[in-house]
Design a protein around this motif. Structure first.
Motif, PDB file in Angstrom:
ATOM      1  N   THR A  88      85.662 -35.804  35.914  1.00  0.00           N
ATOM      2  CA  THR A  88      86.921 -36.310  34.752  1.00  0.00           C
ATOM      3  C   THR A  88      87.691 -37.383  35.618  1.00  0.00           C
ATOM      4  N   GLY A  89      87.504 -37.822  36.484  1.00  0.00           N
ATOM      5  CA  GLY A  89      88.297 -38.923  37.125  1.00  0.00           C
ATOM      6  C   GLY A  89      89.376 -38.398  38.268  1.00  0.00           C
ATOM      7  N   THR A  90      89.687 -37.007  38.204  1.00  0.00           N
ATOM      8  CA  THR A  90      90.730 -36.332  39.046  1.00  0.00           C
ATOM      9  C   THR A  90      90.523 -36.835  40.482  1.00  0.00           C
ATOM     10  N   GLY A  91      89.101 -36.620  40.908  1.00  0.00           N
ATOM     11  CA  GLY A  91      88.923 -36.843  42.377  1.00  0.00           C
ATOM     12  C   GLY A  91      89.003 -38.439  42.480  1.00  0.00           C
ATOM     13  N   GLU A  92      88.614 -39.152  41.757  1.00  0.00           N
ATOM     14  CA  GLU A  92      88.517 -40.527  42.010  1.00  0.00           C
ATOM     15  C   GLU A  92      90.341 -41.181  41.962  1.00  0.00           C
ATOM     16  N   CYS A  93      90.924 -40.501  41.035  1.00  0.00           N
ATOM     17  CA  CYS A  93      92.380 -40.877  40.990  1.00  0.00           C
ATOM     18  C   CYS A  93      92.989 -40.396  42.319  1.00  0.00           C
ATOM     19  N   THR A 120      98.941 -39.369  41.764  1.00  0.00           N
ATOM     20  CA  THR A 120      97.944 -40.093  40.758  1.00  0.00           C
ATOM     21  C   THR A 120      96.742 -39.173  40.271  1.00  0.00           C
ATOM     22  N   ALA A 121      96.271 -38.136  40.928  1.00  0.00           N
ATOM     23  CA  ALA A 121      95.560 -37.280  40.270  1.00  0.00           C
ATOM     24  C   ALA A 121      96.046 -36.688  38.982  1.00  0.00           C
ATOM     25  N   PHE A 122      97.251 -36.297  39.019  1.00  0.00           N
ATOM     26  CA  PHE A 122      97.818 -35.769  37.710  1.00  0.00           C
ATOM     27  C   PHE A 122      97.778 -36.549  36.750  1.00  0.00           C
ATOM     28  N   ALA A 123      98.444 -37.904  36.987  1.00  0.00           N
ATOM     29  CA  ALA A 123      98.197 -38.894  35.880  1.00  0.00           C
ATOM     30  C   ALA A 123      96.930 -39.285  35.502  1.00  0.00           C
ATOM     31  N   GLY A 124      95.869 -39.264  36.309  1.00  0.00           N
ATOM     32  CA  GLY A 124      94.423 -39.633  35.764  1.00  0.00           C
ATOM     33  C   GLY A 124      94.192 -38.315  34.874  1.00  0.00           C
ATOM     34  N   SER A 125      94.196 -37.217  35.312  1.00  0.00           N
ATOM     35  CA  SER A 125      93.990 -35.997  34.629  1.00  0.00           C
ATOM     36  C   SER A 125      94.605 -35.932  33.184  1.00  0.00           C
ATOM     37  N   ALA A 126      95.712 -36.337  33.248  1.00  0.00           N
ATOM     38  CA  ALA A 126      96.642 -36.494  31.833  1.00  0.00           C
ATOM     39  C   ALA A 126      95.794 -37.291  30.976  1.00  0.00           C
ATOM     40  N   VAL A 127      95.682 -38.530  31.628  1.00  0.00           N
ATOM     41  CA  VAL A 127      94.914 -39.649  30.703  1.00  0.00           C
ATOM     42  C   VAL A 127      93.511 -39.027  29.987  1.00  0.00           C
ATOM     43  N   PHE A 128      92.653 -38.634  31.174  1.00  0.00           N
ATOM     44  CA  PHE A 128      91.582 -38.025  30.426  1.00  0.00           C
ATOM     45  C   PHE A 128      91.880 -36.797  29.519  1.00  0.00           C
ATOM     46  N   LEU A 129      92.753 -35.825  29.627  1.00  0.00           N
ATOM     47  CA  LEU A 129      92.987 -34.907  28.651  1.00  0.00           C
ATOM     48  C   LEU A 129      93.119 -35.616  27.401  1.00  0.00           C
ATOM     49  N   GLY A 152      83.845 -43.270  36.930  1.00  0.00           N
ATOM     50  CA  GLY A 152      83.461 -44.258  37.495  1.00  0.00           C
ATOM     51  C   GLY A 152      84.128 -45.799  37.289  1.00  0.00           C
ATOM     52  N   VAL A 153      84.912 -45.893  36.343  1.00  0.00           N
ATOM     53  CA  VAL A 153      85.709 -47.247  36.243  1.00  0.00           C
ATOM     54  C   VAL A 153      86.740 -46.955  37.378  1.00  0.00           C
ATOM     55  N   ILE A 154      87.284 -45.768  37.368  1.00  0.00           N
ATOM     56  CA  ILE A 154      88.375 -45.904  38.559  1.00  0.00           C
ATOM     57  C   ILE A 154      87.905 -45.817  40.003  1.00  0.00           C
ATOM     58  N   GLY A 155      86.663 -45.110  40.171  1.00  0.00           N
ATOM     59  CA  GLY A 155      85.880 -45.216  41.461  1.00  0.00           C
ATOM     60  C   GLY A 155      85.664 -46.693  41.807  1.00  0.00           C
ATOM     61  N   ALA A 156      85.248 -47.440  40.811  1.00  0.00           N
ATOM     62  CA  ALA A 156      84.719 -49.086  41.080  1.00  0.00           C
ATOM     63  C   ALA A 156      85.797 -49.730  41.326  1.00  0.00           C
ATOM     64  N   LEU A 157      87.146 -49.504  40.787  1.00  0.00           N
ATOM     65  CA  LEU A 157      88.567 -50.032  41.130  1.00  0.00           C
ATOM     66  C   LEU A 157      88.871 -49.768  42.558  1.00  0.00           C
ATOM     67  N   THR A 158      88.440 -48.574  42.884  1.00  0.00           N
ATOM     68  CA  THR A 158      88.880 -47.947  44.180  1.00  0.00           C
ATOM     69  C   THR A 158      88.049 -48.602  45.093  1.00  0.00           C
ATOM     70  N   ASN A 159      86.735 -48.844  44.978  1.00  0.00           N
ATOM     71  CA  ASN A 159      85.741 -49.484  45.867  1.00  0.00           C
ATOM     72  C   ASN A 159      86.223 -51.034  45.938  1.00  0.00           C
ATOM     73  N   PHE A 160      86.380 -51.464  44.866  1.00  0.00           N
ATOM     74  CA  PHE A 160      86.717 -53.007  45.137  1.00  0.00           C
ATOM     75  C   PHE A 160      88.061 -53.403  45.922  1.00  0.00           C
ATOM     76  N   VAL A 243      90.140 -33.371  48.740  1.00  0.00           N
ATOM     77  CA  VAL A 243      89.850 -34.907  49.024  1.00  0.00           C
ATOM     78  C   VAL A 243      90.503 -35.298  50.364  1.00  0.00           C
ATOM     79  N   LEU A 244      91.491 -34.983  50.640  1.00  0.00           N
ATOM     80  CA  LEU A 244      92.441 -35.388  51.809  1.00  0.00           C
ATOM     81  C   LEU A 244      91.744 -34.819  53.059  1.00  0.00           C
ATOM     82  N   THR A 245      91.417 -33.523  52.937  1.00  0.00           N
ATOM     83  CA  THR A 245      90.900 -32.875  54.089  1.00  0.00           C
ATOM     84  C   THR A 245      89.338 -33.016  54.192  1.00  0.00           C
TER      85      THR A 245
END
Length: 325
Positions: A88-93, A120-129, A152-160, A243-245
């Motif tokens: 749901t993009g939470t991990g990517e956020c 950022t994870a909270f905001a991304g999850s709220a957008v997906f919800l 995938g979109v957020i992950g692509a932005l992060t990778n870029f 993710v951090l650990t």
């Protein structure tokens, strides 16, 4: 005795035995061939046990249990059984927040990284919800599909961004869950994930009611908005801590809740302990398999669980639900 004869405790007994066996196997498995007796009696073995193998075992258990609980909460809030934080993009956020902290606050503490990634994870999850609630309820598979595209979109932005600043190596660490680098002093944030999982159990009845939908939950006297905010906060914090650990371990929050739900129903309070125990055992088993397949080299636990999770996910799609008498 009646409960034991009726088989009510049978799944819990089986999982408890599996838990004990996996813990013992994890403690004696590693690149160094050390017996369990040496781990307890030999000074060097005891140091290896306390510094490396015990923290690694606990990290796998805590990560699996908390991610499974986060999956239950996400599925209740979205009202869809085919979603979890990794789809749901939470991990990517969370990874995007860590990347932003690395770029903008290079000398930031671990608490600062945790705070930014959680936000950022909270905001991304709220957008997906919000997106999920706008999709037609008669097409349940559109929700996980939208989540995969969104992530995938957020992950692509992060990778870029990481590519532009030569930080792709950091992204690979955050996006691939593995436990080889876990040592004493480098996994303790996962205890906070465990505390959040316990907190989720305390509010389990509210999450169950929220799963009926906003109108029904409000009609039953539930403050729906506050429960959604609490649920998203728990999911976001668990995801950012993980993710951090150790990085993202996919499919845990998808596979485990659905397996337990098929046999135990949708009552969150009744199923959450078994969900947490099963999630911890499966992640620890995946880590153990990754250590044994090409010993002394290792395969990340996320790769092993990803293969298992894909197979189980296909089974969940095509298998007929169990009929209840």
């Amino acid at each position: 005795m009646i409960l034991l004869r009726s088989g009510a405790f049978f799944p819990l007994i089986v999982m408890s035995l599996a838990f004990a066996s996996l813990v013992l196997a994890s403690l004696v498995t590693g690149a160094a061939n050390v017996s369990f007796e040496d781990l307890l009696l030999d000074p060097e073995g005891s140091s290896l046990l306390l510094v490396s193998r015990l923290p690694r075992t606990l990290a796998a258990l805590l990560a699996g249990a908390s991610l499974a609980v986060a999956g239950v909460i996400m599925q209740m809030l979205v009202r869809n059984r085919f979603v979890e934080p990794a789809t749901t993009g939470t991990g990517e956020c969370a990874a995007l927040g860590l990347l932003a902290t690395t770029l903008l606050m290079q000398n930031s503490s671990i608490l600062a990284k945790m705070a930014v990634s959680s936000v950022t994870a909270f905001a991304g999850s709220a957008v997906f919800l919000t997106l999920a609630h706008r999709l037609p309820p008669t097409q349940p598979l559109l929700v996980p599909l939208a989540g995969i595209i969104y992530g995938g979109v957020i992950g692509a932005l992060t990778n870029f961004i990481a590519y532009e600043f030569d930080l792709l190596q950091y992204i690979s660490v955050w996006m691939n869950g593995e436990f080889s680098g876990v040592m004493q002093g480098r996994y303790e944030l996962l205890w906070a994930s465990g505390v959040l999982a316990v907190g989720a159990y305390l509010y389990a009845d509210r999450f169950t009611i929220a799963g009926f939908g906003k109108e029904t939950a409000t009609g039953l006297g539930l403050n729906y908005k506050s429960v959604v905010v609490l649920g998203l906060a728990i999911v976001s914090l668990i995801t950012s801590f993980t993710v951090l650990t150790v990085g993202i371990v996919p499919f845990v929050g998808l596979v485990v809740p659905n397996i337990i739900r098929r046999f135990k129903g949708d009552n969150v309070r009744a199923t959450l302990p078994l969900v947490a125990l099963t999630g911890g055992c499966l992640v620890l088993a995946s880590d153990l398999i990754g250590r044994l397949i090409n010993h002394p080299y290792e395969i990340p636990a996320s790769t092993v669980f990803g293969i298992v999770g894909t197979c189980v996910f296909l089974w969940l799609l095509y298998a007929r639900p169990q009929r209840r008498v």
